[in-house]
Design a protein around this motif. Structure first.
Motif, short mmCIF file in Angstrom:
data_model
loop_
_atom_site.label_atom_id
_atom_site.label_comp_id
_atom_site.label_asym_id
_atom_site.label_seq_id
_atom_site.Cartn_x
_atom_site.Cartn_y
_atom_site.Cartn_z
N ILE A 116 -8.07 3.43 5.97
CA ILE A 116 -7.44 2.26 5.43
C ILE A 116 -7.04 1.65 6.42
O ILE A 116 -6.35 0.77 6.66
CB ILE A 116 -5.81 2.39 3.86
CG1 ILE A 116 -5.59 1.34 3.42
CG2 ILE A 116 -4.68 3.31 5.05
CD1 ILE A 116 -3.81 1.99 2.51
N ARG B 31 -8.16 -2.02 -5.12
CA ARG B 31 -6.98 -1.49 -5.22
C ARG B 31 -6.92 0.31 -6.05
O ARG B 31 -8.67 -0.12 -6.63
CB ARG B 31 -6.08 -2.42 -5.84
CG ARG B 31 -6.39 -3.82 -5.63
CD ARG B 31 -5.64 -4.71 -6.37
NE ARG B 31 -3.44 -4.36 -6.60
CZ ARG B 31 -3.35 -4.95 -5.30
NH1 ARG B 31 -3.74 -6.27 -4.68
NH2 ARG B 31 -2.22 -4.55 -4.64
N VAL C 272 -4.77 6.13 -0.93
CA VAL C 272 -3.17 6.44 0.04
C VAL C 272 -3.27 7.93 0.67
O VAL C 272 -2.82 7.80 1.93
CB VAL C 272 -2.37 5.24 -0.41
CG1 VAL C 272 -1.00 5.42 0.99
CG2 VAL C 272 -2.56 4.51 -0.51
N ASP D 38 -1.90 -0.37 -6.04
CA ASP D 38 -2.24 -0.02 -3.81
C ASP D 38 -3.32 -0.81 -3.55
O ASP D 38 -4.34 -1.20 -4.32
CB ASP D 38 -2.13 1.38 -3.68
CG ASP D 38 -0.87 2.42 -3.75
OD1 ASP D 38 -0.11 1.67 -3.61
OD2 ASP D 38 -0.83 3.03 -3.70
N SER E 184 -7.95 -6.81 5.34
CA SER E 184 -6.63 -7.36 4.20
C SER E 184 -6.94 -8.61 4.12
O SER E 184 -7.73 -9.80 4.90
CB SER E 184 -5.77 -6.64 4.79
OG SER E 184 -4.71 -7.49 5.75
N LEU F 33 -6.18 -1.57 -0.66
CA LEU F 33 -6.42 -0.30 0.17
C LEU F 33 -7.29 -1.17 0.88
O LEU F 33 -7.67 -0.38 2.30
CB LEU F 33 -7.70 0.45 -1.13
CG LEU F 33 -7.36 1.09 -2.31
CD1 LEU F 33 -8.13 1.83 -2.73
CD2 LEU F 33 -6.10 2.23 -1.89
N SER G 9 0.93 -1.41 -0.12
CA SER G 9 -0.08 -0.17 0.07
C SER G 9 0.75 1.58 0.02
O SER G 9 0.17 2.40 0.46
CB SER G 9 -1.25 0.11 1.48
OG SER G 9 -1.82 -0.96 1.53
#
Length: 506
Positions: free
Chosen positions: A368, A391, A269, A395, A373, A397, A224
């Motif tokens: 985030i 994503r 991010v 990255d 995850s 998310l 990330s």
């Protein structure tokens, strides 16, 4: 009477100096077998005596713990004083007295400050003591305290990370089974992690414990494009019920920072970068009925987590309700002529529900830091770390709602004894991870849309593979070859060999 095994030693010693090691080894073996036989005979005899006299009236006049110089007398009295007959309105039977004292001895075992086993002896008070009665017995518990200081250092590797660590444990600090644990580690991904926790049983009850702790860590999250820095503290109350259920109620105050963004970090991010404070209450419930937590062959496991952050009297700048549930079942596979084969299946699911910080404002989207995850060697094998879910560019998310599943067939390795913790495995695993739809009139509608998308819109991402499992008492190690079978658009599968280490693996 002379020991028949030693009867010829003097004569043999006159003929030559020393003793043939093979002869001495055989003598020691015979002596150990004889002592074991005598112990078993005495144990059976004691059992017979107790059984024959189990209904005799018995009063416990005293309980003494021998071999605990570093443990407070008042701490031990809180365990055993309620058992003394003076605190009861009728005498015990002998069987009841032994059962009650055994329960107290089990509490000593669970304090984790004494070596096992704890020896129990019964004796009659002196007949010359006028304060005693014919039914009185004295009970002695012989213990051996564990080392008060334990220092461990080492290195470990797994989940794409290597680290060096140092663990310091101080036991029985104030004589009441208190412990202080200090941990420090440096790694390739978790660049630094430091934590300290103080734990103490409440009212000498090993099933009721209070813990205070703090942490500081810095972790690179290359998937990330950022580094996460944590500083915080917690208070935990743990309770173990008689049926084996474990409850943990905790308050956490954690300052988080998303920093050190890579030049290619995505706009999402960058939007979440900076500081945030999470203040939350959590409740964790666990019921583990498996025969082995690292390599189960039968039994079930259930765990639920509920976290409430930034709501009501709690401070902080994030607010959400987060729930997660995990279940696992294992059963042996009966195949004639083949032993040691077992089948396990597991399921995890979770939901993060954003809340408003006050009644006037709308719920803020999740950050985030707080999202789930999915993907990697410890959950959905055959995918990269955080390889599933939304994503932004390259990255990951994370997501607000997910499910993951796994089915594993474990079978013994040829020519390796069944009691060793090595197994071959074949597995199929998969899952889905989604963000809540930003569209919709309210949060309930967003959650409903996400659930329908989760279970009704196509296949989940799926992988299959084979591997080697080693179940260490501390963690489970897996070396797998995985092949992604279904990879949804934008997600990152990983074909090939992977190595995973975990305490709770799907």
């Amino acid at each position: 009477m002379a020991d028949p095994l030693d009867s010829g030693d003097d004569i043999f010693g006159k003929l030559q100096k020393g003793v043939d090691p093979k002869i001495q080894e055989e003598k020691d073996k015979l002596r150990n077998e004889r002592e074991h036989a005598q112990y078993e005979k005495a144990r059976r005899r004691l059992g017979e005596l107790i059984q024959d006299n189990s209904t005799l009236p018995t009063t416990i006049s005293s309980i003494r713990v021998i071999g605990a110089p570093n443990t407070r007398k008042s701490f031990l009295e809180r365990i055993f004083n309620p058992i003394l007959s003076v605190n009861h309105d009728r005498p015990y039977t002998l069987a009841e007295a032994i059962r009650e004292v055994s329960i107290g001895a089990d509490k000593l075992n669970r304090l984790d400050i004494f070596h096992e086993p704890i020896s129990l002896y019964l004796d009659r008070p002196p007949k010359t003591d006028p304060s005693t009665t014919p039914t009185d017995i004295d009970i002695y518990l012989t213990v051996r305290e564990k080392s008060r200081i334990l220092l461990k250092t080492g290195t470990s590797a797994g989940n794409g990370e290597g680290e060096a660590y140092t663990n310091l444990l101080l036991r029985n600090i104030f004589g009441g089974a208190e412990s202080l644990s200090v941990n420090a580690s440096l790694g390739t991904r978790t660049r630094s992690a430091y934590s300290a926790s103080f734990e103490s049983p409440i009212l000498s009850n090993p099933s009721l414990r209070l813990e205070l702790g703090g942490l500081a860590s810095s972790t690179q999250k290359t998937w990330s494009s950022h580094e996460e820095v944590l500083r915080g503290a917690w208070t935990k109350l743990r309770y173990l019920t008689p049926n084996g259920s474990k409850h943990e109620l905790a308050y956490n105050a954690i300052w988080r920072q998303i920093t050190s963004l890579s030049p290619s970090a995505s706009p999402t991010v960058r939007h979440d970068a900076g500081d945030s404070l999470k203040s939350s209450l959590t409740h964790t419930w666990t019921l583990d009925l498996r025969d082995n937590p690292m390599l189960p062959t039968r039994g079930t496991y259930t765990r639920s987590l509920l976290e409430l952050a930034g709501w009501g009297p709690l401070v902080g700048d994030v607010a959400f309700a987060k729930t997660e549930i995990e279940t696992q079942a294992a059963t042996p596979v009966p195949i004639p002529g083949l032993n040691g084969i077992s089948f396990t299946t597991g399921l995890r699911a979770g939901l993060l529900y954003p809340l408003s910080l006050n009644r006037e404002s709308k719920p803020r989207p999740s950050r985030i830091n707080d999202r789930f995850s999915l993907g990697g060697p410890t959950d959905v094998r055959g995918f990269r770390l955080s390889g599933l879910g939304p994503r932004d560019g390259s990255d990951a998310l994370g997501g607000d709602i997910y499910y993951a599943f796994s089915t594993n067939l474990l079978f013994p390795i040829p020519r390796v004894p069944l009691d060793t913790p090595f197994r071959f495995q074949a597995f199929i695993t998969g899952g889905r991870l989604l963000a809540l739809d930003k569209k919709g009139a309210n949060q309930n509608e967003k959650v409903g849309n996400a659930v329908r998308e989760l279970v009704g819109n196509g296949w989940p991402s799926v992988a299959a593979g084979v591997g080697l499992v080693y179940a260490h008492p501390v963690a489970r190690f897996e070396l797998n070859f995985s092949l992604p079978l279904v990879v949804r658009r934008g997600e990152w599968g990983r074909k090939g060999v992977s190595f995973g280490v975990g305490i709770s693996m799907l």
